[in-house]
Design an enzyme around this catalytic site. Sequence first.
Site, PDB file in Angstrom:
ATOM      1  N   SER A  61      10.085 -60.849  -5.164  1.00 17.20           N
ATOM      2  CA  SER A  61       8.951 -60.474  -4.323  1.00 17.20           C
ATOM      3  C   SER A  61       8.574 -59.006  -4.470  1.00 17.20           C
ATOM      4  CB  SER A  61       9.268 -60.758  -2.847  1.00 17.20           C
ATOM      5  OG  SER A  61       9.385 -62.133  -2.610  1.00 17.20           O
ATOM      6  N   GLN A  62       7.338 -58.719  -4.163  1.00 15.89           N
ATOM      7  CA  GLN A  62       6.842 -57.346  -4.105  1.00 15.89           C
ATOM      8  C   GLN A  62       7.705 -56.553  -3.116  1.00 15.89           C
ATOM      9  OE1 GLN A  62       3.018 -57.193  -2.307  1.00 15.89           O
ATOM     10  NE2 GLN A  62       2.670 -55.030  -2.710  1.00 15.89           N
TER      11      GLN A  62
END
Length: 212
Positions: A61-62
């Site tokens: 994920s970011q």
Amino acid sequence: MRLTSRKGESLAQLLHKEGISSAKVLTAIAKTPRELFLPDALKHKAYQNTALPIGQGQTISQPYIVARMTELLLESDNQVQTVLEIGTGSGYQTAILAQLFTNVYSVERIKTLQFQAKRRMNQLDLHNVKMKHGDGWLGWSSKGPYDAIIVTAAAKSMPKELYQQLNDGGRLIIPVGEENQQLHCITKRGDEFETKIIEAVRFVPLVAGDII
């Protein structure tokens, strides 16, 4: 491996500018070597604030989303000690959680990803994480109830099993939707569930029953 990363410090500073205010979360981000969780070909992108592929159709994920979801757990009315994570993936979110909470339980449906994540926890001396190869839609009821549950893939509808595994006052952080996904923060109040929509997000889908 010692938990420290100079580039992580720069990433934490960027996330602070993006609105992450929890000093605990930013410290964990700064100390965690994100390159450890990426394939060799993508390690040079480790400290960009973006999601990246990790194989098997999954992503890491970011960093902003990792930080934001973790921050939401820390903002809970109850003291959070025991957390269930649905979707171990690379283990990056798991590593952040392990630095902030007493016990972390993590479920992953893809065995090879789970194995790699477990090895990374050992490398980082994070030994308060227990992992299970299984269907995330079902949670991990034998270890519950939990003070908080965090889901790192988008559900088409709410997994009812997860509701039942929350302590009273506990929080469920979960992305919901298909094309238009929204991050939900759900708090259990007795027999009721209070839902707050946080922001638009983009996650891979939460797959039910497909354990590989």
